[in-house]
Design a protein around this motif. Sequence first.
Motif, PDB file in Angstrom:
ATOM      1  N   LEU A 228       0.820  -1.213   0.000  1.00 21.07           N
ATOM      2  CA  LEU A 228       0.000   0.000   0.000  1.00 21.07           C
ATOM      3  C   LEU A 228       0.856   1.266   0.000  1.00 21.07           C
ATOM      4  CD1 LEU A 228      -2.743  -1.024   2.592  1.00 21.07           C
ATOM      5  CD2 LEU A 228      -3.056  -0.764   0.138  1.00 21.07           C
ATOM      6  N   ALA A 229       1.974   1.223   0.727  1.00 23.43           N
ATOM      7  CA  ALA A 229       2.818   2.416   0.857  1.00 23.43           C
ATOM      8  C   ALA A 229       3.560   2.738  -0.426  1.00 23.43           C
ATOM      9  CB  ALA A 229       3.807   2.219   2.004  1.00 23.43           C
ATOM     10  N   PHE A 230       3.977   1.699  -1.160  1.00 24.26           N
ATOM     11  CA  PHE A 230       4.839   1.930  -2.318  1.00 24.26           C
ATOM     12  C   PHE A 230       4.119   1.753  -3.646  1.00 24.26           C
ATOM     13  CE2 PHE A 230       7.799   0.773   1.108  1.00 24.26           C
ATOM     14  CZ  PHE A 230       8.605   1.900   1.090  1.00 24.26           C
ATOM     15  N   ALA A 231       2.805   1.528  -3.604  1.00 25.84           N
ATOM     16  CA  ALA A 231       2.045   1.434  -4.849  1.00 25.84           C
ATOM     17  C   ALA A 231       2.034   2.791  -5.538  1.00 25.84           C
ATOM     18  CB  ALA A 231       0.621   0.975  -4.564  1.00 25.84           C
ATOM     19  N   ARG A 232       2.048   2.789  -6.857  1.00 22.76           N
ATOM     20  CA  ARG A 232       2.008   4.028  -7.626  1.00 22.76           C
ATOM     21  C   ARG A 232       0.849   3.998  -8.591  1.00 22.76           C
ATOM     22  NH1 ARG A 232       4.718   5.182  -4.078  1.00 22.76           N
ATOM     23  NH2 ARG A 232       6.741   6.195  -4.015  1.00 22.76           N
ATOM     24  N   PRO A 233      -0.129   4.898  -8.525  1.00 25.00           N
ATOM     25  CA  PRO A 233      -0.205   5.957  -7.528  1.00 25.00           C
ATOM     26  C   PRO A 233      -0.602   5.387  -6.170  1.00 25.00           C
ATOM     27  CG  PRO A 233      -2.174   5.975  -8.855  1.00 25.00           C
ATOM     28  CD  PRO A 233      -1.255   4.960  -9.463  1.00 25.00           C
ATOM     29  N   ARG A 234      -0.016   5.951  -5.110  1.00 21.13           N
ATOM     30  CA  ARG A 234      -0.259   5.408  -3.777  1.00 21.13           C
ATOM     31  C   ARG A 234      -1.737   5.539  -3.415  1.00 21.13           C
ATOM     32  NH1 ARG A 234       3.689   7.832  -0.803  1.00 21.13           N
ATOM     33  NH2 ARG A 234       2.400   9.576  -0.175  1.00 21.13           N
ATOM     34  N   PRO A 235      -2.431   4.416  -3.137  1.00 24.35           N
ATOM     35  CA  PRO A 235      -3.868   4.480  -2.890  1.00 24.35           C
ATOM     36  C   PRO A 235      -4.257   4.946  -1.496  1.00 24.35           C
ATOM     37  CG  PRO A 235      -3.118   2.214  -2.767  1.00 24.35           C
ATOM     38  CD  PRO A 235      -1.932   3.052  -3.157  1.00 24.35           C
ATOM     39  N   VAL A 236      -3.333   4.995  -0.557  1.00 31.41           N
ATOM     40  CA  VAL A 236      -3.674   5.424   0.800  1.00 31.41           C
ATOM     41  C   VAL A 236      -2.597   6.378   1.309  1.00 31.41           C
ATOM     42  CG1 VAL A 236      -4.872   3.263   1.334  1.00 31.41           C
ATOM     43  CG2 VAL A 236      -2.455   3.495   1.901  1.00 31.41           C
ATOM     44  N   PRO A 237      -2.952   7.245   2.258  1.00 35.15           N
ATOM     45  CA  PRO A 237      -1.942   8.108   2.876  1.00 35.15           C
ATOM     46  C   PRO A 237      -0.876   7.266   3.566  1.00 35.15           C
ATOM     47  CG  PRO A 237      -4.155   8.864   3.404  1.00 35.15           C
ATOM     48  CD  PRO A 237      -4.308   7.530   2.767  1.00 35.15           C
TER      49      PRO A 237
ATOM     50  N   LEU B 156      -7.011   0.803   9.914  1.00 34.63           N
ATOM     51  CA  LEU B 156      -7.953   0.157   8.994  1.00 34.63           C
ATOM     52  C   LEU B 156      -9.289   0.888   8.886  1.00 34.63           C
ATOM     53  CD1 LEU B 156      -7.317  -3.562   9.996  1.00 34.63           C
ATOM     54  CD2 LEU B 156      -6.572  -2.419   7.896  1.00 34.63           C
ATOM     55  N   ALA B 157      -9.661   1.649   9.924  1.00 33.24           N
ATOM     56  CA  ALA B 157     -10.967   2.309   9.929  1.00 33.24           C
ATOM     57  C   ALA B 157     -11.201   3.205   8.711  1.00 33.24           C
ATOM     58  CB  ALA B 157     -11.144   3.097  11.223  1.00 33.24           C
ATOM     59  N   PRO B 158     -10.222   4.036   8.300  1.00 36.24           N
ATOM     60  CA  PRO B 158     -10.475   4.892   7.131  1.00 36.24           C
ATOM     61  C   PRO B 158     -10.711   4.109   5.843  1.00 36.24           C
ATOM     62  CG  PRO B 158      -8.608   5.694   8.387  1.00 36.24           C
ATOM     63  CD  PRO B 158      -8.925   4.334   8.915  1.00 36.24           C
TER      64      PRO B 158
ATOM     65  N   LYS C 202     -17.555   0.260   0.649  1.00 38.60           N
ATOM     66  CA  LYS C 202     -18.726   0.793  -0.031  1.00 38.60           C
ATOM     67  C   LYS C 202     -18.408   1.061  -1.493  1.00 38.60           C
ATOM     68  CE  LYS C 202     -22.082   4.575   0.118  1.00 38.60           C
ATOM     69  NZ  LYS C 202     -22.518   5.800   0.825  1.00 38.60           N
ATOM     70  N   ALA C 203     -17.228   1.641  -1.761  1.00 41.65           N
ATOM     71  CA  ALA C 203     -16.834   1.920  -3.140  1.00 41.65           C
ATOM     72  C   ALA C 203     -16.741   0.627  -3.942  1.00 41.65           C
ATOM     73  CB  ALA C 203     -15.485   2.654  -3.159  1.00 41.65           C
ATOM     74  N   ASP C 204     -16.256  -0.433  -3.277  1.00 38.27           N
ATOM     75  CA  ASP C 204     -16.136  -1.727  -3.946  1.00 38.27           C
ATOM     76  C   ASP C 204     -17.501  -2.277  -4.320  1.00 38.27           C
ATOM     77  OD1 ASP C 204     -15.136  -4.157  -4.865  1.00 38.27           O
ATOM     78  OD2 ASP C 204     -15.200  -5.060  -2.872  1.00 38.27           O
TER      79      ASP C 204
ATOM     80  N   LEU D 232      -8.968  10.098   1.052  1.00 37.26           N
ATOM     81  CA  LEU D 232      -8.754   9.997   2.503  1.00 37.26           C
ATOM     82  C   LEU D 232      -8.035  11.231   2.993  1.00 37.26           C
ATOM     83  CD1 LEU D 232      -7.628   6.308   2.786  1.00 37.26           C
ATOM     84  CD2 LEU D 232      -9.662   7.268   3.792  1.00 37.26           C
ATOM     85  N   PRO D 233      -8.268  11.637   4.238  1.00 36.11           N
ATOM     86  CA  PRO D 233      -7.568  12.809   4.782  1.00 36.11           C
ATOM     87  C   PRO D 233      -6.110  12.474   5.004  1.00 36.11           C
ATOM     88  CG  PRO D 233      -8.902  11.749   6.479  1.00 36.11           C
ATOM     89  CD  PRO D 233      -9.265  11.087   5.166  1.00 36.11           C
TER      90      PRO D 233
END
Length: 196
Positions: free
Chosen positions: A126-135, A167-169, A175-177, A195-196
């Motif tokens: 998740l951290a190194f995916a491009r474009p990064r999908p999560v903060p 995991l909460a955010p 829902k999007a899925d 996400l914020p």
Amino acid sequence: MSLYGVIRLLSDQYGPGIAWSTGHALLLLGALGFIPVFLFLGTFASGSGRASRINAAVGAVLGVLGSVSVAVQAAIDLYAAAVSGTQTEMVQWQLQFQSQPLVMPLIYSVVPMCLYLGLIYLAGVLAFARPRPVPVWIPITLVLGVVAMLLGLDFISLGTLLLAVALAPLARFYKADRISHGGGVRQAAERSVRLP
């Protein structure tokens, strides 16, 4: 799992009894609850490339294996308490069971660690995916939660709290899925509010 940690901290009982049974029942449910989390994270972390899909699948498989192993361990401990009248009898039953071939690595030592390894692996994806999908704070918090849990059972409540915060955010992506049509989870997430 967090409630299991709380019960463990509040009770010094090791053996048959309400505290042991309640705590291990919660541990069993908590471990099983990680399975859909890993399946979702594996789907969400997979990208369009083959390497990305493989990495996400590896993390998800590791996590599910670890979750199942921890759940089996909790179920066995529940059974041991149920068939034993005293702490001594329970410990003897456990030692006899653990002496069977492959029981220790499959249920108590090696495979359970896959739960934590899967979380760390998926955090990295998740951290190194491009474009990064999560903060970036989400995978960092996941890793901190795993580290806390690895410090010992006394820190399991802190560890699970950190995991919940991370995991909460991601709940909005469930829902999007569900409302997405044709696109994958990541595509649906990218169309949703950031996400914020």
